[in-house]
Scaffold this active site. Structure first.
Site, PDB file in Angstrom:
ATOM      1  N   CYS A   9       0.922  -1.385   0.079  1.00  0.00           N
ATOM      2  CA  CYS A   9      -0.139  -0.207   0.057  1.00  0.00           C
ATOM      3  C   CYS A   9       0.810   1.297  -0.058  1.00  0.00           C
ATOM      4  O   CYS A   9       1.524   1.611  -1.041  1.00  0.00           O
ATOM      5  CB  CYS A   9      -1.045  -0.204   1.189  1.00  0.00           C
ATOM      6  N   HIS A  66      -3.899  -5.424   1.579  1.00  0.00           N
ATOM      7  CA  HIS A  66      -3.220  -5.708   2.847  1.00  0.00           C
ATOM      8  C   HIS A  66      -3.553  -7.155   3.135  1.00  0.00           C
ATOM      9  O   HIS A  66      -4.634  -7.762   2.452  1.00  0.00           O
ATOM     10  CB  HIS A  66      -3.886  -4.811   3.876  1.00  0.00           C
TER      11      HIS A  66
END
Length: 489
Positions: free
Chosen positions: A326, A424
């Protein structure tokens, strides 16, 4: 409602324990936290964002996480401000002063969610935030007694004996409450006790006499228990294995988000994971991971001030592998642009320049649960996306993951040393495929879901053994709780 004498008293774990204990007794129970401040979050089944702790509590209750379980989430972007998320969606970035003025609107969202949960479930176990005795936060409170008073909710006050001074914690907290709030506290619980409970008996008798409140239980310190943290990193849970394990290093960025990504690695018997703190030297490692961040440009500047940009390049020259997740993906590119001031002052920052991509932060956050295939290994993976960045560039043509919705995610460098992704939670399912990519040829499988279920059982067994569940039933309005189903022997 479980309120604590301070942060980290164990409120999240006790709510999790009660949710699972009631669930296995056949009671339809839901967790609820009116307001949470945390950088660990999850994507709920209705597509919004909630605190990670409430997602775990929902799992303990046998439920899919829903935004009504945490209607107000605050994600700090710096020392003085936070992104305000209402019913799963970011609505504003406010200073602490401005958020105080916004609280009446936030309270309406809290009450709407609480009403909806009350219509669907037999019981609700509510988690407070911090301490109800924080005098400067009493006015307009929506997280502790302000909520409890509004909805007429009984309260259990939890103290942490492991920190020392638990009697002062409990008595002092009660002394700082108003008369009506003090009456609302129906019992006390002491958490994290080590040793012979009989030695504590004189103190408990004094505490009950001094406060007029019954002690509903003394919960033992549970060694080796693991559940995802609500926010902070546990420094004792890293860098302890050594030997022939895969050495993994993760910079503990000031605004690190979703560090629960690394919990499966911390639990893996063949991995020695270390969070690297400010001022520490970069150690020899097999794998380095750049984590998510709530303020990518500020954390990137901090990382460079540590000299870790050069350390990362040296790590690659010596053959180490590198993963960016991310915000970490965004740092690996040539530049990060924030034209709208999504995470701070508008502007642009040079990235590490290790992948041919650039990122623009947009005002609309992307939130979704995803699954797909990790292309270098052909293995199934799953996780979730929470990001404002949109990345473009040639590096993305060599994707890391093919998602089931048809999109391609992330990138793998042509030399195979660097992998970047927006997903994630990748290590929760088939972590061995990523570990083999990182160089651990004999990587073993790890059933993270089974470990989580075992933790739920252990927590529920603990409260069944050490908490007055009859009193819990009466506080929930039940004359008697049904027997536990599936209680461990």
């Amino acid at each position: 409602m479980i309120q604590g004498t301070g942060s980290d008293a164990g409120k999240s774990l006790l709510v999790t324990a009660l949710c699972h204990a009631l669930h296995r007794r056949g009671i339809r129970v839901a967790p609820f936290k009116p307001q949470n401040m945390a950088l660990n979050s999850a994507v709920a089944c209705d597509g919004g964002e909630i605190g990670r702790a409430q997602a775990v509590q929902a799992m303990a209750a046998g439920l899919a996480p829903h935004t009504d379980m945490n209607p107000v989430l605050l994600k700090p972007t710096g020392e003085m401000g936070a992104q305000v998320i209402i019913h799963g969606r970011a609505v504003a970035d406010l200073s602490a002063r401005d958020y105080h003025a916004y609280k009446p609107q936030a309270m309406q969202a809290v009450l709407e969610s609480y009403r909806r949960l009350g219509e669907r479930y037999q019981a609700i176990v509510v988690e407070g935030a911090g301490s109800p005795a924080e005098i400067n936060l009493r006015e307009g409170d929506i997280a502790n007694m302000g909520f409890a008073e509004t909805v007429d909710c009984p309260v259990i006050l939890l103290g942490d004996i492991d920190k020392g001074g638990v009697f002062a914690q409990l008595v002092g907290t009660l002394e700082l409450l108003s008369d009506s709030e003090r009456k609302r506290v129906k019992g006390l619980v002491i958490n994290k006790f080590r040793g012979d409970p009989q030695l504590l008996r004189p103190g408990l008798e004094w505490l009950e006499q001094r406060t007029g409140k019954p002690v509903l239980g003394v919960l033992p310190y549970l060694q080796g228990l693991h559940l995802e943290a609500e926010d902070g990193i546990n420094p004792l849970a890293t860098g302890q294995r050594g030997g022939d394990c895969l050495r993994v290093v993760v910079p503990a960025l000031p605004r690190i988000s979703n560090h629960t990504d690394f919990d499966p690695l911390r639990l893996h018997p063949q991995v020695d994971l270390r969070f690297l703190r400010q001022g520490e030297s970069w150690p020899a490692a097999d794998l380095a991971i750049l984590p998510g961040s709530k303020n990518v440009r500020a954390d990137l500047a901090w990382l460079k001030r540590q000299g870790w940009d050069d350390a990362i390049r040296r790590h690659l020259r010596y053959g180490g592998k590198l993963i960016g997740i991310c915000g970490g993906l965004q740092m690996l590119g040539r530049a990060v642009h924030d034209p709208h001031g999504v995470e701070g002052a508008p502007g642009s920052s040079d990235g590490l320049g290790l992948l041919e991509l650039e990122t623009v932060l947009e005002q609309e956050k992307q939130l979704r649960n995803v699954s797909g295939v990790f292309l270098p290994a052909g293995a199934a993976v799953s996780g979730y996306e929470i990001h404002a960045g949109v990345s473009t560039g040639p590096a993305l043509a060599h994707a890391a993951i093919r998602l089931d919705d048809g999109r391609l995610d992330g990138a793998v460098s042509l030399d195979g040393q660097i992998m970047a992704t927006y997903v994630h939670g990748l290590f929760e399912r088939n972590p061995e495929c990523l570990l083999r990519w990182a160089g651990l040829d004999d990587a073993q499988a790890l059933d993270y879901d089974a470990l989580r279920r075992e933790a739920f059982q252990r927590l529920a067994d603990c409260v069944e053994a050490h908490l007055d569940m009859g009193s819990i039933g009466r506080l929930l309005g039940a004359t008697g709780l049904p027997p536990a189903k599936g209680q461990s022997t």
